[in-house]
Write a protein that holds these residues in place. Structure first.
Motif, PDB file in Angstrom:
ATOM      1  N   PRO A  65       0.719  -1.016   0.085  1.00  0.00           N
ATOM      2  CA  PRO A  65       0.262   0.218  -0.027  1.00  0.00           C
ATOM      3  C   PRO A  65       0.861   1.411  -0.035  1.00  0.00           C
ATOM      4  O   PRO A  65       0.704   2.085  -1.035  1.00  0.00           O
ATOM      5  CB  PRO A  65      -0.510  -0.532   1.318  1.00  0.00           C
ATOM      6  N   GLU A 100       0.513   4.062  -2.907  1.00  0.00           N
ATOM      7  CA  GLU A 100       0.443   5.907  -2.665  1.00  0.00           C
ATOM      8  C   GLU A 100       1.594   6.277  -2.933  1.00  0.00           C
ATOM      9  O   GLU A 100       1.570   7.973  -3.576  1.00  0.00           O
ATOM     10  CB  GLU A 100       0.484   5.836  -0.865  1.00  0.00           C
ATOM     11  N   ASP A 149      -8.062  12.249  -2.930  1.00  0.00           N
ATOM     12  CA  ASP A 149      -8.119  11.665  -1.627  1.00  0.00           C
ATOM     13  C   ASP A 149      -8.958  10.377  -2.418  1.00  0.00           C
ATOM     14  O   ASP A 149      -8.110   9.563  -1.819  1.00  0.00           O
ATOM     15  CB  ASP A 149      -8.449  12.260  -0.623  1.00  0.00           C
ATOM     16  N   GLY A 150      -9.840  10.261  -2.460  1.00  0.00           N
ATOM     17  CA  GLY A 150     -10.981   9.413  -2.992  1.00  0.00           C
ATOM     18  C   GLY A 150     -10.006   8.368  -3.758  1.00  0.00           C
ATOM     19  O   GLY A 150     -10.174   7.001  -3.357  1.00  0.00           O
ATOM     20  N   GLU A 151      -9.630   8.491  -4.415  1.00  0.00           N
ATOM     21  CA  GLU A 151      -8.845   7.768  -6.134  1.00  0.00           C
ATOM     22  C   GLU A 151      -7.834   7.153  -5.042  1.00  0.00           C
ATOM     23  O   GLU A 151      -7.424   5.949  -5.260  1.00  0.00           O
ATOM     24  CB  GLU A 151      -8.491   8.380  -6.764  1.00  0.00           C
ATOM     25  N   LEU A 152      -7.315   8.134  -4.249  1.00  0.00           N
ATOM     26  CA  LEU A 152      -5.566   7.581  -3.265  1.00  0.00           C
ATOM     27  C   LEU A 152      -6.279   6.349  -2.597  1.00  0.00           C
ATOM     28  O   LEU A 152      -5.773   4.995  -2.928  1.00  0.00           O
ATOM     29  CB  LEU A 152      -4.942   7.997  -2.573  1.00  0.00           C
ATOM     30  N   ARG A 153      -7.267   6.665  -1.612  1.00  0.00           N
ATOM     31  CA  ARG A 153      -7.735   5.270  -1.285  1.00  0.00           C
ATOM     32  C   ARG A 153      -7.936   4.353  -1.658  1.00  0.00           C
ATOM     33  O   ARG A 153      -8.352   3.256  -1.461  1.00  0.00           O
ATOM     34  CB  ARG A 153      -9.247   5.752  -0.123  1.00  0.00           C
ATOM     35  N   ARG A 154      -9.409   4.320  -3.024  1.00  0.00           N
ATOM     36  CA  ARG A 154      -9.376   2.775  -3.974  1.00  0.00           C
ATOM     37  C   ARG A 154      -8.447   2.423  -3.579  1.00  0.00           C
ATOM     38  O   ARG A 154      -8.616   1.634  -4.135  1.00  0.00           O
ATOM     39  CB  ARG A 154     -10.003   3.534  -4.888  1.00  0.00           C
ATOM     40  N   ILE A 209      -5.092   1.643  -2.917  1.00  0.00           N
ATOM     41  CA  ILE A 209      -4.461   1.314  -1.705  1.00  0.00           C
ATOM     42  C   ILE A 209      -5.362   0.444  -1.057  1.00  0.00           C
ATOM     43  O   ILE A 209      -5.273  -0.735  -0.827  1.00  0.00           O
ATOM     44  CB  ILE A 209      -4.847   3.087  -0.698  1.00  0.00           C
ATOM     45  N   GLN A 210      -6.221   0.663  -1.910  1.00  0.00           N
ATOM     46  CA  GLN A 210      -7.556  -1.199  -1.078  1.00  0.00           C
ATOM     47  C   GLN A 210      -7.692  -1.823  -2.126  1.00  0.00           C
ATOM     48  O   GLN A 210      -7.405  -3.102  -1.309  1.00  0.00           O
ATOM     49  CB  GLN A 210      -8.946   0.368  -0.674  1.00  0.00           C
TER      50      GLN A 210
END
Length: 289
Positions: free
Chosen positions: A54, A58, A69-74, A76-77
């Motif tokens: 992860p 990033e 931030d939403g795309e980064l979280r997606r 990383i998930q």
């Protein structure tokens, strides 16, 4: 409906595809140098051969200019999901077979065409032992036979568990009629297997089509195969072809499209949906003779 929590295989495939898209036309060598990686590591990540941590996802995404931030979280998930340790990773399978089991765990639609024996996901344990013993030319009590059957039953259990869940997969099978007329394991084993096929066909999300011998030539005569498709992305289809010598996993979209067309044609031979009932009636009558 798409499962919002993809399994490791589809997560890795989606992440690899996204990272290739993000790199766009940037030279791979330049990206690898900026990340302090070898070029081969970047290539393996983009080809889905290895997982990526992860923190590395990033850093790579930020290098590509991803600021949302939403795309980064997606992303990383997806990395977290791709690194889940599943039961098949502890087995000593060939790479293609291991990857196939992983993809099967995530597939939204599982297709299979068989001309010689009942598809693996529909076999009773007794039938599985009989057919595996014959294929491997070893007694049913042999360790290798037991290992193969154990894995086959685990695959069945995994699929049945998913069918009881919130996002059940669809299962579609095309079987040559000769498969039902061949008494693998003897009459009692085959009779139980026929009953199991009838029971499975009553379940939601399961379709079994039998290709009658009188049909003559059809596109499945090229050989048995299994096809997996995914609601997340139509380009991620995979085809698995099993032979006594080695197994093959096909992921090229042109190759998989051919098998998708073949499967569509085979399933279309039973528009009334009564081919299994007719074939089971004939097969049970043959056993009684």
């Amino acid at each position: 409906m798409t499962d919002p929590n993809p399994g490791p295989a589809i997560a890795r495939a989606l992440l690899s595809k996204d990272l290739r898209t993000l790199r766009d036309e940037s030279p791979a060598a330049a990206v690898a140098k900026a990340m302090h990686w070898s070029l081969s590591k970047l290539n393996r990540i983009e080809n889905g051969k290895v997982t990526i941590q992860p923190v590395e996802v990033e850093a790579l995404a930020r290098h590509y200019g991803v600021a949302d931030d939403g795309e980064l979280r997606r992303l990383i998930q997806l990395s977290v999901a791709s690194r889940q340790r599943m039961w098949w990773r502890d087995e000593h399978f060939d790479e293609d077979f291991t990857n196939y089991i992983a993809f099967q765990h995530d597939a939204s639609h599982l297709y299979s065409y068989q001309a010689t024996f009942v598809p693996a996901l529909l076999q009773t344990p007794e039938y599985a032992f009989a057919v595996t013993s014959s294929v491997l030319r070893r007694p049913a009590r042999d360790r290798q036979v037991r290992n193969v059957v154990d894995v086959r039953l685990k695959r069945q259990e995994t699929v049945l568990e998913r069918m009881r869940g919130e996002f059940p997969p669809q299962l579609s099978f095309a079987i040559d009629e000769a498969v039902l007329l061949r008494p693998v394991g003897g009459d009692d084993v085959m009779a139980a297997q026929l009953d199991h096929l009838a029971e499975m066909a009553t379940r939601a999300h399961v379709r079994i089509v039998v290709l009658p011998l009188r049909l003559g030539v059809h596109p499945g005569l090229g050989g048995p195969f299994e096809l997996l498709t995914f609601s997340e992305d139509a380009d991620l289809d995979v085809v698995f072809i099993e032979t006594p010598a080695s197994d093959f996993l096909l992921t090229d979209t042109e190759d998989t499209a051919t098998f998708r067309d073949i499967m569509d044609e085979l399933l279309a031979t039973d528009p009334a949906g009564d081919s299994l009932h007719r074939a089971l009636t004939a097969a049970k009558a043959a056993l009684r003779q």
